[in-house]
Design an enzyme around this catalytic site. Structure first.
Site, short mmCIF file in Angstrom:
data_model
loop_
_atom_site.label_atom_id
_atom_site.label_comp_id
_atom_site.label_asym_id
_atom_site.label_seq_id
_atom_site.Cartn_x
_atom_site.Cartn_y
_atom_site.Cartn_z
CB SER A 1 14.24 4.39 -18.25
OG SER A 1 14.22 4.86 -16.89
CB THR B 1 12.38 -0.05 -11.41
OG1 THR B 1 11.72 0.88 -10.70
CG2 THR B 1 11.37 -0.60 -12.62
CE LYS C 1 14.92 0.52 -7.93
NZ LYS C 1 15.40 2.00 -7.51
CG ASN D 1 20.02 2.11 -10.19
OD1 ASN D 1 21.04 1.68 -10.19
ND2 ASN D 1 19.15 3.14 -10.99
CG ASP E 1 18.13 4.34 -7.88
OD1 ASP E 1 17.78 4.94 -8.82
OD2 ASP E 1 17.82 3.38 -7.36
N GLY F 1 12.50 4.49 3.98
CA GLY F 1 12.25 3.19 2.95
C GLY F 1 13.49 3.11 2.14
N GLY F 2 13.36 2.24 1.18
CA GLY F 2 14.38 2.00 0.33
C GLY F 2 15.13 3.42 -0.42
N GLY G 1 12.28 16.21 -7.88
CA GLY G 1 12.91 14.87 -8.20
C GLY G 1 13.49 14.49 -9.58
P1 ATR Z 1 10.71 3.97 -1.34
O1 ATR Z 1 11.47 2.58 -1.81
O2 ATR Z 1 10.09 5.15 -2.37
O3 ATR Z 1 11.42 4.42 -0.28
P2 ATR Z 1 9.28 2.44 0.66
O4 ATR Z 1 10.30 1.68 0.96
O5 ATR Z 1 7.73 1.78 0.55
O6 ATR Z 1 9.30 3.27 -0.69
O7 ATR Z 1 9.14 3.79 1.80
C1 ATR Z 1 7.99 4.70 1.93
C2 ATR Z 1 8.35 5.63 2.85
O8 ATR Z 1 7.41 6.68 2.99
C3 ATR Z 1 8.48 5.25 4.19
O9 ATR Z 1 9.43 5.72 4.99
C4 ATR Z 1 7.11 5.37 4.75
O10 ATR Z 1 6.87 5.41 6.31
P3 ATR Z 1 6.77 4.17 6.87
O11 ATR Z 1 8.05 3.72 7.27
O12 ATR Z 1 6.13 4.70 8.39
O13 ATR Z 1 5.58 3.25 6.18
C5 ATR Z 1 6.65 6.80 4.10
N1 ATR Z 1 5.40 7.14 3.95
C6 ATR Z 1 4.50 6.58 3.05
N2 ATR Z 1 3.27 7.19 3.17
C7 ATR Z 1 3.31 8.01 4.11
C8 ATR Z 1 2.44 8.83 4.82
N3 ATR Z 1 1.02 9.08 4.33
N4 ATR Z 1 2.87 9.53 5.91
C9 ATR Z 1 4.02 9.36 6.37
N5 ATR Z 1 5.05 8.91 5.86
C10 ATR Z 1 4.87 7.98 4.91
#
Ligand code: ATR
Length: 287
Positions: free
Chosen positions: A23, A68, A72, A93, A108, A134-135, A250
């Site tokens: 950034s 970040t 957040k 964010n 975001d 996830g987030g 991305g």
């Molecule tokens: P972010 O803020 O980047 O979304 P996060 O909240 O930690 O990060 O979410 C990570 C996501 O990646 C989740 O959906 C996670 O799946 P789980 O909810 O089952 O943990 C997914 N993820 C991370 N590593 C993974 C892996 N090796 N295989 C499949 N899904 C994965």
């Protein structure tokens, strides 16, 4: 920097860790290009210092901050107001300091939407499959639901996909599918899908040999958007291109989230290409 003066306005980013952020490179390039008397700095702020950091933003009249990991969500009660998207998503964010009133925003998910639209894809009525819950998935699911997409959410942990789907259903009053990301479910979900979005970290450095979707399920005519930007071409995107699908990495999403924050702080249109070049350069120098 040669342009610092007694009137220089200070922006920055708070997070921990912070040393890999791109950034500062993006925003300072944009300020310089437009000749704005602003500077953007990285601040490593530990969890236990977050409250002091926000008090410091007020005291020092810092005009804008990006927020970040890991702040957040925790930053929310420290702010004066939230924009509707940040409120709906429960994540901030970007903070705008509007004459002492700190407003929490989220750029975001709008950065994601802007990237899709800039490639000519309007989500309304499209079948969009989101991998992950996830987030990042949350923001993307919210903004796509708001834009009228038909969503399917798949996640390794099915209960998290279900939780996200019911939050969105509550807000937007429409039901959506949520499933475990097994191969059979992926095949079912991807049948007739217009867009696939990977929000998981599968395929990100250092696990570049991995992919969240078997190559055989990727089809011509499909758009595959991987929000990972390191590497820019993940295995998923490489296999998508080989299958005749359209690939979006991305980086544009990252640049758009910055560009949208820049516009909130300066009131000026962000020089997107300049910011992108700076991000590409910063990413290359990380290696
Ligand atoms: P972010 O803020 O980047 O979304 P996060 O909240 O930690 O990060 O979410 C990570 C996501 O990646 C989740 O959906 C996670 O799946 P789980 O909810 O089952 O943990 C997914 N993820 C991370 N590593 C993974 C892996 N090796 N295989 C499949 N899904 C994965």
């Amino acid at each position: 920097m040669s342009f610092l003066t007694g009137r220089t306005r200070v922006c920055g980013i708070i997070g921990d860790p912070i040393e890999h952020t791109m950034s500062p490179a993006m925003h300072n390039a944009a300020f310089e290009t437009l000749g704005l008397d602003y500077i953007y700095l990285p601040f490593r702020v530990r969890r236990e210092e977050l409250q002091n950091a926000i008090a410091g933003m007020r005291a020092l009249n810092i005009v804008g901050l990006n927020v970040t990991i890991p702040h957040k969500v925790d930053v929310i009660p420290l702010l004066d107001k939230l924009d509707p998207l940040a409120e709906g998503m429960g994540a901030v964010n970007t903070i705008v300091n509007d004459n002492g009133v700190l407003i929490g925003c989220n750029t975001d998910a709008p950065g994601f939407l802007q990237t899709l639209r800039s490639r000519g894809i309007e989500p309304e009525g499209k079948k969009i499959v989101i991998l992950g819950a996830g987030g990042a998935a949350k923001g993307i699911a919210f903004i796509l639901a708001r834009a009228g997409a038909r969503l399917v959410i798949l996640n390794r942990t099915a209960s998290k996909a279900g939780g996200l789907a019911s939050q969105i259903a509550q807000l937007y009053g429409k039901s959506l599918k949520a499933m475990e990301s097994s191969e059979g479910n992926l095949a079912e979900a991807l049948d007739g899908a217009d867009v696939l979005v990977n929000t998981t970290s599968v395929g990100m450095v250092p696990d570049v040999g991995q992919t969240p979707v078997p190559a055989g399920l990727l089809k011509p005519g499909m758009t595959v958007f991987d929000i990972v930007y390191n590497p820019r071409e993940t295995r998923l995107l490489r296999e998508a291109k080989a299958a005749g699908a359209r690939a979006i990495d991305g980086l544009d999403m990252l640049v758009w989230q910055g560009a949208l924050a820049f516009e909130k702080w300066t009131g000026r249109e962000a020089p997107f290409e300049i910011m992108k070049q700076a991000a590409v350069k910063a990413l290359a120098s990380e290696k």
